[in-house]
Design a protein around this motif. Structure first.
Motif, short mmCIF file in Angstrom:
data_model
loop_
_atom_site.label_atom_id
_atom_site.label_comp_id
_atom_site.label_asym_id
_atom_site.label_seq_id
_atom_site.Cartn_x
_atom_site.Cartn_y
_atom_site.Cartn_z
N ALA A 27 0.80 -1.26 -0.07
CA ALA A 27 -0.08 -0.01 0.03
C ALA A 27 0.88 1.35 0.03
O ALA A 27 0.78 2.32 -0.64
CB ALA A 27 -0.96 -0.07 1.14
N ARG A 28 1.80 1.14 0.73
CA ARG A 28 2.79 2.51 0.94
C ARG A 28 3.59 2.67 -0.47
O ARG A 28 3.72 3.83 -1.04
CB ARG A 28 3.71 2.15 1.92
CG ARG A 28 3.61 2.40 3.55
CD ARG A 28 4.43 2.40 4.30
NE ARG A 28 3.61 2.41 5.73
CZ ARG A 28 4.38 2.59 6.79
NH1 ARG A 28 5.53 2.69 6.82
NH2 ARG A 28 3.77 2.97 7.73
N ILE A 29 4.07 1.61 -0.97
CA ILE A 29 4.58 1.58 -2.51
C ILE A 29 3.62 2.33 -3.53
O ILE A 29 3.94 2.91 -4.23
CB ILE A 29 5.14 0.34 -2.87
CG1 ILE A 29 6.26 -0.10 -1.94
CG2 ILE A 29 5.55 0.21 -4.22
CD1 ILE A 29 6.86 -1.75 -2.26
N GLN A 30 2.31 1.71 -3.43
CA GLN A 30 1.67 2.07 -4.49
C GLN A 30 1.01 3.61 -4.22
O GLN A 30 0.98 4.35 -5.28
CB GLN A 30 0.36 1.25 -4.10
CG GLN A 30 -1.11 1.46 -5.32
CD GLN A 30 -2.07 0.88 -5.09
OE1 GLN A 30 -2.16 -0.15 -4.33
NE2 GLN A 30 -3.16 1.00 -5.97
N ALA A 31 0.99 3.90 -2.78
CA ALA A 31 0.83 5.41 -2.50
C ALA A 31 2.06 6.15 -2.99
O ALA A 31 1.41 7.31 -3.40
CB ALA A 31 0.64 5.46 -1.12
N GLU A 32 3.04 5.59 -2.72
CA GLU A 32 4.44 6.49 -3.44
C GLU A 32 4.52 6.80 -4.85
O GLU A 32 4.72 7.70 -5.44
CB GLU A 32 5.58 5.86 -2.70
CG GLU A 32 6.87 6.67 -3.05
CD GLU A 32 7.09 7.74 -2.11
OE1 GLU A 32 7.42 8.69 -2.40
OE2 GLU A 32 6.36 7.90 -0.93
N GLN A 33 3.89 5.70 -5.45
CA GLN A 33 3.86 5.68 -6.97
C GLN A 33 2.96 6.65 -7.39
O GLN A 33 2.78 7.32 -8.29
CB GLN A 33 3.63 4.50 -7.70
CG GLN A 33 4.82 3.32 -7.49
CD GLN A 33 4.58 2.04 -7.91
OE1 GLN A 33 3.38 1.33 -7.86
NE2 GLN A 33 5.50 1.13 -7.94
N GLU A 34 1.77 6.57 -6.63
CA GLU A 34 0.66 7.55 -7.00
C GLU A 34 0.95 9.14 -6.90
O GLU A 34 0.72 9.81 -7.68
CB GLU A 34 -0.72 7.19 -6.28
CG GLU A 34 -1.34 5.93 -6.72
CD GLU A 34 -2.41 5.49 -5.79
OE1 GLU A 34 -2.87 6.28 -4.90
OE2 GLU A 34 -3.11 4.51 -6.15
N LYS A 35 1.75 9.25 -5.74
CA LYS A 35 2.12 10.62 -5.31
C LYS A 35 3.12 10.94 -6.43
O LYS A 35 3.15 12.39 -6.94
CB LYS A 35 3.06 10.49 -3.91
CG LYS A 35 3.25 11.85 -3.64
CD LYS A 35 4.06 11.61 -2.12
CE LYS A 35 4.77 13.26 -1.75
NZ LYS A 35 5.46 13.01 -0.49
N LYS A 36 4.20 10.07 -6.75
CA LYS A 36 5.08 10.47 -7.75
C LYS A 36 4.35 10.79 -9.28
O LYS A 36 4.71 11.78 -9.95
CB LYS A 36 5.97 9.49 -8.34
CG LYS A 36 7.24 9.37 -6.86
CD LYS A 36 8.07 8.20 -7.50
CE LYS A 36 9.28 8.06 -6.32
NZ LYS A 36 10.12 6.96 -6.79
N ALA A 37 3.31 10.23 -9.42
CA ALA A 37 2.59 10.27 -10.75
C ALA A 37 1.94 11.71 -10.66
O ALA A 37 2.02 12.36 -11.61
CB ALA A 37 1.67 9.23 -11.04
N LEU A 38 1.26 11.90 -9.57
CA LEU A 38 0.38 13.25 -9.34
C LEU A 38 1.44 14.29 -9.35
O LEU A 38 1.33 15.46 -10.11
CB LEU A 38 -0.22 13.23 -7.97
CG LEU A 38 -1.57 12.42 -7.96
CD1 LEU A 38 -2.15 12.28 -6.54
CD2 LEU A 38 -2.49 12.77 -9.06
#
Length: 199
Positions: free
Chosen positions: A171-182
């Motif tokens: 979940a943290r990795i996915q959140a980090e990836q979403e944050k980078k994308a945003l």
């Protein structure tokens, strides 16, 4: 002849107690069969092994008496029930051993069992050995079963903790990836806005 301690298959030749040799060989054959049977479930193999230990113990107590290895096989029956299956099976096997020893004790008291090698074994000798066996059986088998059950529970808890931790990490990795994308989208839109202002 005196008391014979722990008569086994080799002593069977010396004392001409061939039934010990036959029973040991049958028990060993059954154990080899259980090991060789690859498609058999663990629980069935375990049950088959425990049945061998129990029956061999009872048979040795009835045929040879308290100086043979019967008590050891019954003890092994309870210990292995605890080690392989946990607390409840250890408790059940202890109860079965207790009932077995009591029934055999009654038979010894009533002189329904008389041992060829030990014709003058008195009930008092049987009682002392039986009480010691039951005490040791209770302490070792039940504590072993309890410990194995506790270790199994702890292993399951550890597995659940690891699964939760894996989910959190994902979940943290996915959140980090979403944050980078945003963040990348934000920078892109800011660039576009700056270009629009310059034009």
């Amino acid at each position: 002849m005196g008391q014979a301690d722990f008569i086994d298959a080799f002593d069977g030749f010396v004392y001409r107690f061939y039934s010990v040799i036959i029973m040991d060989t049958l028990a060993l054959g059954w154990v080899v069969f259980l090991i060789a049977k690859k498609d058999m479930k663990f629980e069935h193999k375990t049950t088959g092994l425990l049945v061998v230990f129990y029956l061999l113990g009872v048979w040795l107590l009835v045929s040879i008496g308290p100086t043979g290895a019967g008590f050891m096989w019954l003890l092994l029956f309870s210990i292995m029930a605890g080690v392989l299956l946990g607390f409840i099976p250890a408790l059940i096997s202890f109860g079965l051993n207790l009932i077995t020893v009591l029934i055999l004790g009654i038979m010894v008291y009533r002189q329904m069992i008389v041992w060829e090698l030990l014709p003058d074994v008195e009930f008092a000798i049987w009682a002392v050995k039986a009480v010691n066996f039951i005490c040791i059986n209770a302490i070792v088998a039940i504590s072993t079963g309890f410990l194995i059950t506790k270790i199994s529970w702890m292993a399951r808890e550890e597995k659940l903790r690891r699964l939760r931790l894996d989910r959190e990490i994902k979940a943290r990795i996915q959140a980090e990836q979403e944050k980078k994308a945003l963040t990348a989208k934000l920078h892109q839109s800011q660039k576009m806005e700056a270009m629009g202002t310059l034009a």
